[in-house]
Design an enzyme around this catalytic site. Structure first.
Site, PDB file in Angstrom:
ATOM      1  N   HIS A 123      -9.757   4.221  -1.911  1.00  0.00           N
ATOM      2  CA  HIS A 123      -9.156   4.505  -1.158  1.00  0.00           C
ATOM      3  C   HIS A 123     -10.353   4.793  -0.007  1.00  0.00           C
ATOM      4  O   HIS A 123     -10.843   5.073  -0.294  1.00  0.00           O
ATOM      5  CB  HIS A 123      -7.906   4.808  -1.099  1.00  0.00           C
ATOM      6  CG  HIS A 123      -7.130   4.141  -1.853  1.00  0.00           C
ATOM      7  ND1 HIS A 123      -5.837   3.612  -1.527  1.00  0.00           N
ATOM      8  CD2 HIS A 123      -7.340   3.179  -2.787  1.00  0.00           C
ATOM      9  CE1 HIS A 123      -4.790   2.794  -1.700  1.00  0.00           C
ATOM     10  NE2 HIS A 123      -5.667   2.453  -3.123  1.00  0.00           N
ATOM     11  N   GLY A 124      -9.968   4.470   1.318  1.00  0.00           N
ATOM     12  CA  GLY A 124      -9.709   5.831   2.336  1.00  0.00           C
ATOM     13  C   GLY A 124     -11.507   5.294   3.031  1.00  0.00           C
ATOM     14  O   GLY A 124     -11.634   6.167   3.509  1.00  0.00           O
ATOM     15  N   ASP A 172       0.756  -1.387   0.008  1.00  0.00           N
ATOM     16  CA  ASP A 172       0.276   0.094   0.049  1.00  0.00           C
ATOM     17  C   ASP A 172       0.920   1.456   0.204  1.00  0.00           C
ATOM     18  O   ASP A 172       2.372   0.885   0.227  1.00  0.00           O
ATOM     19  CB  ASP A 172      -0.727   0.347   1.322  1.00  0.00           C
ATOM     20  CG  ASP A 172      -2.211   0.863   0.753  1.00  0.00           C
ATOM     21  OD1 ASP A 172      -2.567   0.705   0.093  1.00  0.00           O
ATOM     22  OD2 ASP A 172      -2.671   0.850   2.056  1.00  0.00           O
ATOM     23  N   HIS A 173       0.367   2.575  -0.262  1.00  0.00           N
ATOM     24  CA  HIS A 173       0.794   3.704  -0.556  1.00  0.00           C
ATOM     25  C   HIS A 173       2.902   3.615  -0.519  1.00  0.00           C
ATOM     26  O   HIS A 173       3.189   3.691   0.531  1.00  0.00           O
ATOM     27  CB  HIS A 173       0.600   4.428   0.637  1.00  0.00           C
ATOM     28  CG  HIS A 173      -0.645   4.881   0.337  1.00  0.00           C
ATOM     29  ND1 HIS A 173      -1.359   5.520  -0.540  1.00  0.00           N
ATOM     30  CD2 HIS A 173      -2.424   4.018   0.624  1.00  0.00           C
ATOM     31  CE1 HIS A 173      -3.130   5.914  -0.321  1.00  0.00           C
ATOM     32  NE2 HIS A 173      -3.506   4.736   0.404  1.00  0.00           N
TER      33      HIS A 173
HETATM   34 ZN   LIG Z   1      -4.958   4.802   0.115  1.00  0.00          ZN
END
Ligand SMILES: [Zn+2]
Length: 296
Positions: free
Chosen positions: A224-225, A87-88
Site C-alpha cells: 500500500h501507499g 479498499d480500506h
Molecule cells: Zn492503502
C-alpha cells in the site's frame, strides 16, 4: 464475453501467477468514471489485468453499487479482466455492504487498533465472508493490514503521526496475524506510507524486512501507499513477495494537474469532458509507467 460474477477464483489465480512470474498487478483507486476509464484503457493497451479500488470515502462519493456497475460495464467493453476491490474498510458492517454489492475483494483495516483488537475485527470479517461464500458459492478475497502507515491518499508536508520504524511489521507478527485471521492477502508496513510527501523524498522501503515477512507467510503480499516510492524500491518489493501494488496519490495528482493545466490555458472552458480528458491523459502517463515497471 467474460463472466463477471464468478471472477474471484480467476482473481486469486491471477495474483498467484503474477507472484510466481515475479510480476505485480497494479491497483489504482478511482473517484469518478474519468479515472476508471483512463485506468482500463491503459490496461487494455498493455494487455494486463488491473484492480480498481474504491475506499470508504470514494464509495460514499460514487455509490457502492454504482462502482460495481461501472466495473461490470468496463468488463463488458474491454478484453482485460478488471477486478474490483473495496479498499480500506473499517468495520464489519461496511464489509457486509461491499460483499453484498458483489465486490471481488475487501481490505479490512484495523491497523490503527491495538494488535488483539485488529485480529478480532479481521477474524470476524473473515468468518462472515466464509459464511457468505458457503451460502452463495461466490468467492471474495479478504486482505488485512498490520503496522500503521497513515490513512489518507494526499500530499503531506510530514509523515503521518504514528508512522515510524518502530511500527514496521515483524515476521513473527505477520505469521501470527495471517494464521489467526485466515486472510487471503496480507499488507505489511515495510516503510511504505499512504499519501506522498510534498518537499521530501519518500522513506526507502525495508526490503530486508519484506524478505523475512515473505518467508514467514504463505499468502500474497500487497504494498500500500506506493506513491512516491522509487522504481528501484518497487522492483525490489516485487522481487521479494509483493504481488499487488497500490497507487492512489500519484494518479490523483496527475489527474488534478491535467485538469488544472487545461483550465489555466482555457479559463472560459466549462465543458467537463474537455478538462476531464486532460486529467485522463496526464493520469494515463502515470498508470502506464507503473504498469510497465511491474511487468518487467
Ligand atoms: Zn492503502
Amino acid at each position: 464475453m467474460k463472466s463477471l460474477t464468478s471472477q474471484s477464483p480467476i482473481y486469486l489465480e491471477t495474483i498467484n501467477e503474477y507472484k510466481r512470474q515475479g510480476k505485480a498487478i497494479a491497483h489504482f483507486n478511482i473517484s469518478n468514471l474519468d479515472q476508471a476509464r483512463a485506468i482500463v484503457e491503459v490496461a487494455e493497451e498493455l494487455k494486463q489485468p488491473v484492480i480498481i479500488g474504491a475506499s470508504e470515502g470514494e464509495r460514499a462519493y460514487m455509490g457502492t453499487d454504482m462502482v460495481r456497475k461501472i466495473v461490470d460495464e468496463l468488463n463488458q467493453e474491454y478484453e482485460v479482466p478488471v477486478f474490483l476491490n473495496a479498499d480500506h474498510t473499517y468495520s464489519l458492517e461496511k464489509v457486509q455492504e461491499v460483499v453484498e454489492a458483489g465486490y471481488d475483494s475487501v481490505i479490512v483495516d484495523g491497523a490503527k487498533l491495538p494488535y488483539e483488537e485488529n485480529v478480532a475485527l479481521v477474524k470476524s470479517c473473515v468468518d462472515y465472508v466464509r459464511g457468505y461464500e458457503a451460502k452463495t458459492g461466490k468467492m471474495i478475497l479478504v486482505e488485512a493490514e498490520l503496522g500503521y502507515i497513515g490513512q489518507s491518499s494526499s500530499l503531506n508536508s510530514a509523515l503521518p503521526e504514528g508512522v515510524s520504524e518502530a511500527n514496521l511489521t515483524t515476521a513473527d507478527q505477520a505469521k501470527d496475524f495471517v494464521l489467526r485471521t485466515g486472510i487471503d492477502m496480507f499488507a505489511p508496513a515495510i516503510g511504505n506510507v499512504h499519501g506522498m510527501l510534498i518537499d521530501a523524498e519518500e522513506p526507502a522501503l525495508h526490503i530486508d524486512r519484506l524478505k523475512e515477512i515473505s518467508s514467514a507467510t504463505d499468502v500474497p503480499l500487497v504494498l500500500h501507499g506506493a506513491s512516491g516510492n522509487t522504481d528501484e524500491d518497487l522492483k525490489g518489493s516485487i522481487d521479494n513477495g509483493i504481488a499487488i501494488i497500490h497507487i492512489n496519490t500519484e494518479i490523483r495528482k496527475a489527474f488534478r494537474d491535467g485538469e488544472k493545466h487545461y483550465m489555466d490555458e482555457h479559463p472560459n472552458e466549462v465543458a467537463p469532458y474537455k478538462f476531464g480528458h486532460e486529467g485522463q491523459e496526464e493520469m494515463k502517463k502515470v498508470v502506464r509507467s507503473k504498469m510497465e515497471l511491474y511487468m518487467q
